[in-house]
Design a protein around this motif. Structure first.
Motif, PDB file in Angstrom:
ATOM      1  N   ARG A 177      24.248 -41.253  13.168  1.00 11.36           N
ATOM      2  CA  ARG A 177      23.864 -40.760  14.498  1.00 11.36           C
ATOM      3  C   ARG A 177      24.670 -41.475  15.583  1.00 11.36           C
ATOM      4  O   ARG A 177      25.165 -40.843  16.522  1.00 11.36           O
ATOM      5  CB  ARG A 177      22.368 -40.975  14.701  1.00 11.36           C
ATOM      6  CG  ARG A 177      21.827 -40.373  15.987  1.00 11.36           C
ATOM      7  CD  ARG A 177      20.317 -40.326  15.956  1.00 11.36           C
ATOM      8  NE  ARG A 177      19.725 -41.643  15.883  1.00 11.36           N
ATOM      9  CZ  ARG A 177      18.800 -42.013  14.995  1.00 11.36           C
ATOM     10  NH1 ARG A 177      18.390 -41.168  14.081  1.00 11.36           N
ATOM     11  NH2 ARG A 177      18.291 -43.227  15.021  1.00 11.36           N
ATOM     12  N   SER A 178      24.812 -42.788  15.446  1.00 13.10           N
ATOM     13  CA  SER A 178      25.595 -43.552  16.408  1.00 13.10           C
ATOM     14  C   SER A 178      27.055 -43.132  16.377  1.00 13.10           C
ATOM     15  O   SER A 178      27.711 -43.002  17.422  1.00 13.10           O
ATOM     16  CB  SER A 178      25.461 -45.056  16.104  1.00 13.10           C
ATOM     17  OG  SER A 178      26.271 -45.821  16.962  1.00 13.10           O
ATOM     18  N   ARG A 181      27.644 -39.872  18.213  1.00  8.13           N
ATOM     19  CA  ARG A 181      27.700 -40.101  19.663  1.00  8.13           C
ATOM     20  C   ARG A 181      29.066 -40.655  20.082  1.00  8.13           C
ATOM     21  O   ARG A 181      29.632 -40.259  21.105  1.00  8.13           O
ATOM     22  CB  ARG A 181      26.591 -41.059  20.082  1.00  8.13           C
ATOM     23  CG  ARG A 181      25.181 -40.496  19.960  1.00  8.13           C
ATOM     24  CD  ARG A 181      24.199 -41.371  20.746  1.00  8.13           C
ATOM     25  NE  ARG A 181      22.830 -40.986  20.536  1.00  8.13           N
ATOM     26  CZ  ARG A 181      21.975 -41.638  19.753  1.00  8.13           C
ATOM     27  NH1 ARG A 181      22.383 -42.721  19.109  1.00  8.13           N
ATOM     28  NH2 ARG A 181      20.732 -41.233  19.611  1.00  8.13           N
ATOM     29  N   VAL A 203      20.295 -36.652  18.921  1.00  7.90           N
ATOM     30  CA  VAL A 203      21.742 -36.793  19.072  1.00  7.90           C
ATOM     31  C   VAL A 203      22.420 -35.600  19.729  1.00  7.90           C
ATOM     32  O   VAL A 203      23.502 -35.737  20.299  1.00  7.90           O
ATOM     33  CB  VAL A 203      22.391 -37.072  17.693  1.00  7.90           C
ATOM     34  CG1 VAL A 203      22.477 -35.809  16.851  1.00  7.90           C
ATOM     35  CG2 VAL A 203      23.748 -37.720  17.844  1.00  7.90           C
TER      36      VAL A 203
END
Length: 312
Positions: A177-178, A181, A203
């Motif tokens: 998810r990070s 981004r 997200v």
């Protein structure tokens, strides 16, 4: 800006007559993180395969990065990273050597920077320590990470990811998810098919919902959730009495806990103050009363009438 993906009446009917995708008009804004949602069999993967030129549509058209597919595949695909239906790996090669093979097959990739780019891709997906391990010994989650690394070997204008967190543990999901981004912040458009609504809600900037081959809705995630009605929530030490009164006044789908009652407000317009007054008049001690904000899950269920695996 030109949308990263746009389809016009995109349709796929297989030989046995199954209509998998039915006149799909989809618009994916450039620079967005776009969640593509739907129950199993809704046509998501068939749509992705048409977008990438892997199968021909029966009718309609798909444009990627401003070019018609599959006619412009040679121009478009070098600008697209993809992970579709799980990665195809050479089990007898290490994770690092698999990426070297992938990169060598890309005519646009600079061989002089290959080793550095492979190392960077492995690091971004958390596989540096397992880079020398044979792929056949990788877990499902590690294979997913390696497939994602292959999509990240060179900067891409568009990333198409089909269930990228499949097989990952919660920590791995947070890392991916990070990473998504970060990729969006770097200017890539990310098209993300997933069955995890909470992941999409956290997200994605935009989303679309499909069911039975048809597009039900699309737009900014916040707007999609806002279209669904929130649930009525009452905090009270008298949940049994509260549930009885609410049911008498048309509240349905009641859920009762030790100190809380939730439910679907009546379909007919009714002042919530009337419901609150009815509770108080019946002697129910009301500590909290109001409508909870609808979630993307609420919107999905309202649109499709189906449940969804939101926990993974």
């Amino acid at each position: 800006m030109e949308p990263a993906i746009r389809t016009h009446g995109l349709t796929k009917r297989f030989r046995h007559g199954q209509l998998a995708v039915d006149h799909l008009d989809l618009t994916v804004p450039a620079g967005s993180v776009f969640g593509f949602l739907g129950p199993n069999g809704s046509g998501k993967t068939t749509t992705i395969r048409m977008l990438m030129g892997l199968i021909e549509p029966t009718s309609g058209a798909a444009d990627l990065l401003g070019h018609r597919m599959p006619r412009a595949a040679g121009t478009v695909l070098p600008q697209v990273g993809a992970l579709i239906e799980g990665p195809a790996l050479y089990g007898f090669l290490s994770g690092r050597d698999n990426l070297i093979r992938y990169d060598s097959a890309d005519a646009t990739a600079d061989p002089r920077t290959r080793k550095a780019r492979v190392a960077q891709a492995l690091d971004r997906v958390g596989l540096t320590s397992a880079a020398g391990k044979k792929a056949k010994a990788y877990s499902l989650g590690m294979k997913q990470r390696l497939g994602l690394a292959a999509a990240l070997l060179t900067p891409r204008r568009l990333l198409v990811l089909d269930e990228p967190t499949n097989g990952l543990d919660p920590q791995g999901m947070r890392e991916i998810r990070s990473l998504v981004r970060e990729l969006a912040d770097d200017g890539s458009t990310v098209f993300l098919s997933s069955h995890l609504l909470d992941e999409i809600e956290q997200v994605c900037t935009h989303a679309a919902v499909m069911a039975k081959g048809r597009l039900l809705t699309q737009g900014p995630v916040g707007e999609l959730a806002a279209r669904a009605r929130g649930r009525l929530a009452v905090s009270t030490p008298d949940p049994g009495d509260a549930a009885r009164i609410l049911k008498e006044h048309g509240v349905t789908d009641l859920a009762v806990t030790e100190d809380r009652v939730t439910g679907e407000p009546p379909a007919a317009e009714q002042d919530l103050a009337v419901l609150n007054a009815a509770l108080v008049h019946a002697g129910v001690r009301v500590r909290g009363f109001g409508l909870e904000r609808a979630s993307l899950e609420d919107a999905f269920v309202a649109l499709t009438g189906e449940g969804f695996d939101v926990a993974g």
